[in-house]
Design an enzyme around this catalytic site. Structure first.
Site, PDB file in Angstrom:
ATOM      1  N   GLU A 442     -24.932 -13.297  30.225  1.00 25.53           N
ATOM      2  CA  GLU A 442     -26.342 -12.840  30.317  1.00 25.53           C
ATOM      3  C   GLU A 442     -27.243 -13.897  30.926  1.00 25.53           C
ATOM      4  OE1 GLU A 442     -26.001  -9.287  29.642  1.00 25.53           O
ATOM      5  OE2 GLU A 442     -27.857 -10.059  30.456  1.00 25.53           O
TER       6      GLU A 442
HETATM    7  C1  LIG Z   1     -16.495 -12.858  28.117  1.00 21.03           C
HETATM    8  C2  LIG Z   1     -17.420 -12.607  29.244  1.00 21.03           C
HETATM    9  C3  LIG Z   1     -18.108 -11.413  29.323  1.00 21.03           C
HETATM   10  C4  LIG Z   1     -18.940 -11.140  30.399  1.00 21.03           C
HETATM   11  N1  LIG Z   1     -19.542  -9.907  30.507  1.00 21.03           N
HETATM   12  C5  LIG Z   1     -20.158  -9.575  31.672  1.00 21.03           C
HETATM   13  C6  LIG Z   1     -20.586  -8.237  31.924  1.00 21.03           C
HETATM   14  O1  LIG Z   1     -20.444  -7.350  31.072  1.00 21.03           O
HETATM   15  N2  LIG Z   1     -21.142  -7.955  33.129  1.00 21.03           N
HETATM   16  C7  LIG Z   1     -21.309  -8.899  34.103  1.00 21.03           C
HETATM   17  O2  LIG Z   1     -21.805  -8.575  35.172  1.00 21.03           O
HETATM   18  N3  LIG Z   1     -20.937 -10.194  33.888  1.00 21.03           N
HETATM   19  C8  LIG Z   1     -20.364 -10.539  32.703  1.00 21.03           C
HETATM   20  N4  LIG Z   1     -19.945 -11.839  32.488  1.00 21.03           N
HETATM   21  C9  LIG Z   1     -20.201 -12.827  33.498  1.00 21.03           C
HETATM   22  C10 LIG Z   1     -21.232 -13.862  33.062  1.00 21.03           C
HETATM   23  O3  LIG Z   1     -22.504 -13.286  33.033  1.00 21.03           O
HETATM   24  C11 LIG Z   1     -21.100 -15.068  34.009  1.00 21.03           C
HETATM   25  O4  LIG Z   1     -19.920 -15.751  33.635  1.00 21.03           O
HETATM   26  C12 LIG Z   1     -22.300 -15.980  33.956  1.00 21.03           C
HETATM   27  O5  LIG Z   1     -23.420 -15.352  34.514  1.00 21.03           O
HETATM   28  C13 LIG Z   1     -22.059 -17.304  34.684  1.00 21.03           C
HETATM   29  O6  LIG Z   1     -21.521 -17.095  35.972  1.00 21.03           O
HETATM   30  P1  LIG Z   1     -20.216 -17.908  36.390  1.00 21.03           P
HETATM   31  O7  LIG Z   1     -19.192 -17.706  35.337  1.00 21.03           O
HETATM   32  O8  LIG Z   1     -19.861 -17.551  37.767  1.00 21.03           O
HETATM   33  O9  LIG Z   1     -20.643 -19.426  36.315  1.00 21.03           O
HETATM   34  P2  LIG Z   1     -21.403 -20.229  37.503  1.00 21.03           P
HETATM   35  O10 LIG Z   1     -22.528 -19.427  38.033  1.00 21.03           O
HETATM   36  O11 LIG Z   1     -20.387 -20.735  38.450  1.00 21.03           O
HETATM   37  O12 LIG Z   1     -22.014 -21.451  36.675  1.00 21.03           O
HETATM   38  C14 LIG Z   1     -21.249 -22.597  36.296  1.00 21.03           C
HETATM   39  C15 LIG Z   1     -22.210 -23.637  35.709  1.00 21.03           C
HETATM   40  O13 LIG Z   1     -23.174 -24.024  36.692  1.00 21.03           O
HETATM   41  C16 LIG Z   1     -24.489 -23.796  36.205  1.00 21.03           C
HETATM   42  N5  LIG Z   1     -25.337 -23.295  37.293  1.00 21.03           N
HETATM   43  C17 LIG Z   1     -25.004 -22.412  38.254  1.00 21.03           C
HETATM   44  N6  LIG Z   1     -26.067 -22.171  39.050  1.00 21.03           N
HETATM   45  C18 LIG Z   1     -27.083 -22.908  38.581  1.00 21.03           C
HETATM   46  C19 LIG Z   1     -28.441 -23.100  38.962  1.00 21.03           C
HETATM   47  N7  LIG Z   1     -28.988 -22.444  39.988  1.00 21.03           N
HETATM   48  N8  LIG Z   1     -29.214 -23.950  38.238  1.00 21.03           N
HETATM   49  C20 LIG Z   1     -28.700 -24.603  37.184  1.00 21.03           C
HETATM   50  N9  LIG Z   1     -27.428 -24.466  36.768  1.00 21.03           N
HETATM   51  C21 LIG Z   1     -26.626 -23.626  37.454  1.00 21.03           C
HETATM   52  C22 LIG Z   1     -24.365 -22.769  35.106  1.00 21.03           C
HETATM   53  O14 LIG Z   1     -25.415 -22.859  34.161  1.00 21.03           O
HETATM   54  C23 LIG Z   1     -23.005 -23.125  34.502  1.00 21.03           C
HETATM   55  O15 LIG Z   1     -23.162 -24.162  33.576  1.00 21.03           O
HETATM   56  C24 LIG Z   1     -19.137 -12.130  31.389  1.00 21.03           C
HETATM   57  C25 LIG Z   1     -18.474 -13.356  31.293  1.00 21.03           C
HETATM   58  C26 LIG Z   1     -17.612 -13.589  30.262  1.00 21.03           C
HETATM   59  C27 LIG Z   1     -16.867 -14.901  30.221  1.00 21.03           C
END
Ligand SMILES: Cc1cc2nc3c(=O)[nH]c(=O)nc-3n(C[C@H](O)[C@H](O)[C@H](O)COP(=O)(O)OP(=O)(O)OC[C@H]3O[C@@H](n4cnc5c(N)ncnc54)[C@H](O)[C@@H]3O)c2cc1C
Length: 594
Positions: A442
């Site tokens: 989220e």
């Molecule tokens: C169990 C689970 C359930 C989920 N359910 C859903 C769902 O129902 N629907 C859906 O669409 N998604 C879902 N997600 C996805 C989830 O919302 C994403 O994992 C999350 O938004 C982070 O994206 P990412 O994993 O690509 O991490 P990344 O975006 O790669 O981030 C990695 C790190 O970098 C930091 N970071 C990245 N960009 C920035 C920035 N601009 N400024 C500061 N820090 C930054 C982040 O805070 C994090 O610490 C789910 C994920 C999991 C693991």
């Protein structure tokens, strides 16, 4: 393992004496939700979630949801039956709009019901959470035809909803998503692409699943501006409103993950069969991001709630264990017999820390939900606008502060158990594993902090934060009459000065265009803000408890004051320890060599 029992006195006290349920129940359309009726409803809800849902938490963790050979998901034993009971007993729809067959209870009451579900079984509760978000998005942005075809089924819980944003290359940066949507002659679209991490993306609880999917039309501009939202049903609905032909989408795999094993986290491919998955536009083309935010704001509060829920469950588990585990003699008290560990000061400190944070976070959650009710039903435009601004400001704090603290409390819960917390038998470890996702999904907590600093602090040129600071200061004035609260009052006053100082500093950095420095302090600022809000709300709770409201037993009220004082005198002072981190600027981070 201790089973979950909702602390109804604590919940009712917070609702009525901190979050202002009385004022909400006077709003147009909510008159049926007077505090007495709500009390009876919550009594029943508490029974249902502790008796029917909580006992499945363990089995859900052990079995997990699995992908079967035919490409559908099978949920753990007992889930299907429990979900049916959840729908039949009306808990799925209690706070959903009456127009679509819901019970029409205020959002603030719905939040308590969802909190109970999440405390009983966080992984299971995620299915309804996303369904509620889908109702809100369709109600606000869907065409009349979409509304009449789909909303009632979601409201009743007969079908569930999901939220599909994430793709392998598009996580925090949603604008990078690539899923395509091609318009057809009949006005529908065909979707092609792969989504990952989709919570409850498939299940065997309901006949149909409605996926709300973000995708890009062919001529759309890059980034978030070019995104549209589509409703993509698992089974295409026929002329009678029933699930018909299977849509061209399938679950490719389920993620193996640290916690929430019962919640199937799916990789879903749309259009793998070549035809494209049939989807219907929600709102206008290229307004998908704005429309998804309708879902995400409620969902962010819903995820913040998970910090409260897991903290409460971990606390109850730790308390039960500490009362039974006999170990060590009391040092200095002259006792010769070994005692239950709850007698040791350090264990009492851990338990009281858990309890105080849970009560502070719950207060913030309910107050925020109450603003949601005032935003839609407030009597004057001024009150609705105030609620809208307040909700906008508090949402990232609820999401990030409550979930960060939730993980910390689950970890303290493991510590209270000693070695028995680290092994799986007691269940304490499950709470820690389950809690860890909440700061990530989220919008990660880092992204929430960015939102707070870049979009919320500048609201109305800083007037939204300034108004809240003034309101918090009024509580300091009201505490002056109570000697017992003198130290708490002093600490709150100092913490408010610290928050005013960092808020001003962030505003100045933004005005000066030094965005990097403002963002470098964003996470500590959010933590400071949450900690101070907790102090303000527990001070309010203490003042109310000292007034001796009827309906609560004296021991409960005394304990409420004691817990609030512990927070105010021993936890709140940590807020000002964050000031140097907020104001540290970007230099040290930029100079760092990794
Ligand atoms: C169990 C689970 C359930 C989920 N359910 C859903 C769902 O129902 N629907 C859906 O669409 N998604 C879902 N997600 C996805 C989830 O919302 C994403 O994992 C999350 O938004 C982070 O994206 P990412 O994993 O690509 O991490 P990344 O975006 O790669 O981030 C990695 C790190 O970098 C930091 N970071 C990245 N960009 C920035 C920035 N601009 N400024 C500061 N820090 C930054 C982040 O805070 C994090 O610490 C789910 C994920 C999991 C693991």
């Amino acid at each position: 393992m201790t089973e979950y029992q909702p602390r109804l006195d604590e919940i009712t006290f917070t609702l009525n004496h901190v979050a202002g349920l009385d004022a909400v129940s006077k709003l147009n359309g909510y008159q049926h939700a007077d505090p007495e009726t709500v009390g009876t409803i919550l009594d029943e809800a508490g029974r249902f979630f502790s008796e029917v849902i909580a006992p499945l938490n363990r089995i859900g963790d052990q079995q997990g949801s699995v992908l079967t050979a035919d490409g559908t998901v099978k949920t753990p034993d007992g889930f299907k039956d429990a979900y049916r009971k959840y729908v039949e007993s009306g808990w799925a729809s209690a706070h959903m709009p009456e127009q679509w067959g819901g019970g029409g209870l205020p959002y603030i009451v719905g939040v308590v019901i969802q909190e109970m579900f999440k405390t009983a079984n966080m992984a299971f509760a995620l299915a309804p959470t996303l369904t509620h978000g889908a109702v809100e998005a369709l109600e606000r942005h869907g065409s009349d035809q979409l509304k009449t075809t789909y909303i009632e089924k979601l409201v009743s819980g007969e079908w569930t909803g999901t939220m599909n944003l994430t793709e392998p290359e598009a996580g925090s940066d949603v604008g990078a998503l690539r899923t395509k949507a091609i318009k057809q002659d009949d006005g529908s679209y065909r979707l092609f692409g792969t989504k990952i991490f989709i919570t409850w993306g498939d299940q065997d609880l309901t006949e149909n699943i409605l996926h709300l999917v973000l995708a890009r039309t062919p001529e759309a501009p890059p980034g978030t501006r070019g995104i549209s939202m589509f409703l993509v049903p698992k089974f295409i609905v026929d002329g009678n409103g029933d699930p018909g032909e299977r849509n061209d989408l399938k679950v490719l795999s389920l993620e193996h993950k640290l916690g929430i094993h019962a919640s199937p986290t799916c990789v879903i491919s749309f259009g793998d069969g070549g035809e494209g998955a049939v989807g219907y536009l929600v709102g206008d083309e290229q307004e998908g991001m704005r429309n998804m935010f309708t879902m995400m704001n409620a969902a962010r509060v819903g995820v913040g709630m998970e910090g409260v829920a897991i903290g409460e469950r971990a606390y109850q588990q730790a308390l039960g264990f500490a009362r039974e585990r006999v170990q060590g003699r009391p040092i200095g008290a002259g006792g010769k017999e070994s005692v239950p560990i709850i007698e040791h000061p350090d264990v009492r400190r851990m338990l009281l820390t858990m309890k105080a944070y849970v009560e502070a976070m719950r207060s913030l959650l309910y107050v925020t939900a109450g603003e949601g009710d005032h935003m839609f039903h407030g009597e004057t435009e001024e009150r609705r606008q105030l609620a809208c601004d307040r909700l906008a400001l508090l949402t990232p704090i609820v999401k990030a502060w409550c979930t960060d603290v939730g993980v910390e409390l689950a970890s303290i819960g493991v510590q209270v158990h000693g070695g028995m917390g680290y092994v799986e038998e007691t269940g304490a470890a499950q709470y820690l594993r389950d809690s860890r996702i909440a700061p990530i999904y989220e919008g990660t907590n880092g992204i929430q902090a960015v939102d707070l600093v870049l979009r919320k602090v500048p609201l109305e040129n800083g007037a939204v934060v300034a108004r809240l600071l003034r309101e918090m200061t009024e509580v300091v004035d009201r505490m002056a009459d109570h000697d017992d609260l003198a130290l708490f009052r002093e600490e709150l006053s100092v913490a408010l000065q610290g928050l005013a100082e960092t808020s001003t500093w962030i505003g100045e950095r933004l005005t000066a265009g030094d965005i990097a420095s403002a963002l470098a302090g964003a996470s500590p600022y959010l933590r400071q803000f949450g900690t101070v809000l907790g102090g303000w709300l527990l001070a309010t709770a203490a003042l109310e408890a000292l007034n001796g409201p009827s309906g609560f037993d004296q021991d409960f009220l005394k304990e409420k004051v004691n817990t609030a004082r512990f927070y105010g005198e021993q936890l709140l002072p940590m807020a000002n320890g964050l000031v140097p981190a907020v104001k540290g600027g970007a230099g040290v981070l930029e100079r760092a060599q990794f």
